[in-house]
Design an enzyme around this catalytic site. Structure first.
Site, PDB file in Angstrom:
ATOM      1  N   PHE A   1       1.114   5.227   0.715  1.00  0.00           N
ATOM      2  CA  PHE A   1       0.493   6.254   1.534  1.00  0.00           C
ATOM      3  C   PHE A   1       1.072   7.617   1.162  1.00  0.00           C
ATOM      4  O   PHE A   1       2.246   7.734   0.797  1.00  0.00           O
ATOM      5  CB  PHE A   1       0.763   6.004   3.021  1.00  0.00           C
ATOM      6  CG  PHE A   1       0.108   4.763   3.575  1.00  0.00           C
ATOM      7  CD1 PHE A   1      -1.057   4.836   4.323  1.00  0.00           C
ATOM      8  CD2 PHE A   1       0.671   3.508   3.359  1.00  0.00           C
ATOM      9  CE1 PHE A   1      -1.652   3.698   4.834  1.00  0.00           C
ATOM     10  CE2 PHE A   1       0.089   2.362   3.874  1.00  0.00           C
ATOM     11  CZ  PHE A   1      -1.084   2.465   4.613  1.00  0.00           C
TER      12      PHE A   1
ATOM     13  N   THR B   1       0.844  -1.190   0.000  1.00  0.00           N
ATOM     14  CA  THR B   1       0.000   0.000   0.000  1.00  0.00           C
ATOM     15  C   THR B   1       0.879   1.239   0.000  1.00  0.00           C
ATOM     16  O   THR B   1       1.858   1.319   0.748  1.00  0.00           O
ATOM     17  CB  THR B   1      -0.934   0.032   1.220  1.00  0.00           C
ATOM     18  OG1 THR B   1      -1.776  -1.122   1.195  1.00  0.00           O
ATOM     19  CG2 THR B   1      -1.808   1.272   1.221  1.00  0.00           C
TER      20      THR B   1
END
Length: 380
Positions: A269, A267
């Site tokens: 960010f 992921t």
């Protein structure tokens, strides 16, 4: 470590985070900022009353009232002093004293991302993405670290929309490898499990494992929240898909590790702040922009060509419908108007990047630079 609680309506009281609707649509906002010292039962309260109407009884505008709220927060002896615009530079040594908002509860992957971005920071949980954005804008925290895309689940569309709605700047990025674990209460064996709780994306990322175990999926708001529910309700027939850190925080047993279907689960960010950083040329930089175009053949091709002509590499392109805009009629057909979010590998300190955006401005109907920031090149 200091403990935050922000109460945004008389009916909402939570410790350890920020919750509620901070929307300017409310006429008044009562904010109670609590700091815990020692025992969690000992709290001191500061009350800030902020009128959010366009014009209050004295005719003051929103900017004046915002300055008053900011001054109250800065002068309060109970709050760490917000960083000045000069201190909001490219980095803060060791992340010390930086208050970083993230979405979720303790043990969330977003908390790990915040701590990776700002080691030794004070991570502040928020119920919603919107709350994290507005917490930065209202000087309740210094930064926010929020997910923007996942290698398996794709883009986080909500945060793309919020980037445009709020006046925050991207000052960095951080990539986090996601390792899902199956968590249950101590004494519960894997054969005892009948159902599993987690965020819908986490459940989808562990589809093969959960199918083999024959578990019924139940979607909740976030992974760490699922672990918290399993522990607090002492469930014996259910498990949670969450991080190993969540198991430590909520006293759960790790029944199985690395249960995701794809080991390359990462992921990305974004690190957000009130002030932009000064871009440099001494390292690899990325710039994020958003723009809109007139409808017509080849218009998007022309927009992307301004980068190709200058050998600028695009790393991301995302389109989102332009809200609050009626459908465009052309040749008897109706079309959506779109916003295009683009990331490209160049610093706004580079003349070639500046020239590319000047060229784009010639035919874009809207253009905004969301941030120019260092690329995360660290090992996952």
């Amino acid at each position: 470590m200091a403990v935050h609680a922000v109460r945004l309506t008389p009916a909402t009281q939570l410790r350890g985070g920020i919750s509620g609707n901070l929307s300017p649509s409310y006429h008044k906002l009562n904010t109670f900022v609590r700091y815990g010292c020692g025992s969690p039962k000992r709290y001191r309260t500061v009350t800030v009353l902020a009128a959010l109407r366009e014009d209050d009884a004295n005719g003051r505008d929103k900017s004046v009232r915002a300055m008053e709220v900011k001054k109250i927060l800065e002068d309060s002896p109970l709050l760490p002093k917000p960083l000045s615009s000069n201190q909001l530079a490219e980095s803060v040594p060791n992340g010390s004293r930086v208050r970083v908002a993230y979405q979720g509860v303790r043990g969330a992957y977003s908390e790990s991302a915040a701590e990776k971005a700002y080691p030794n920071c004070e991570a502040v949980p928020c119920e919603e993405f919107d709350t994290a954005f507005e917490a930065v804008e209202r000087w309740l925290v210094d930064r926010a670290v929020l997910p923007i895309e996942n290698s398996l689940g794709g883009s986080i569309h909500r945060n793309y929309d919020l980037l445009l709605r709020h006046n925050l700047h991207i000052v960095g990025e951080v990539k986090l490898a996601v390792h899902h674990c199956l968590l249950a209460n101590h004494g519960v064996n894997i054969e005892d499990l009948r159902r599993v709780l987690s965020h819908p994306q986490a459940l989808a990322q562990c589809e093969n494992t959960l199918t083999k175990l024959g578990l019924v999926r139940e979607a909740v708001d976030d992974t760490a929240g699922a672990a918290k529910q399993i522990a607090f309700e002492k469930l014996n027939d259910a498990a949670a898909v969450a991080s190993a850190e969540a198991a430590n925080i909520y006293g759960l047993n790790i029944v199985a590790e690395d249960i995701q279907d794809d080991c390359d689960n990462v992921t990305r960010f974004l690190m957000l702040a009130r002030e932009p950083i000064i871009p440099g040329t001494n390292r690899l930089f990325k710039t994020s922009i958003v723009f809109s175009l007139e409808e017509g053949p080849g218009v998007l091709f022309k927009a992307l060509a301004v980068f190709a002509l200058r050998q600028i590499n695009l790393t991301k392109i995302e389109s989102r419908p332009l809200r609050k805009r009626p459908l465009r009629a052309s040749g008897g057909l109706k079309y959506f108007d779109y916003l295009f979010y683009v990331d490209f590998e160049a610093s706004m300190a580079d003349e070639v990047a500046q020239n590319a955006l000047r060229h784009l401005e010639e035919f874009a109907t809207f253009l905004r630079v969301l941030g120019s920031y260092p690329v995360d090149t660290t090992m996952l």
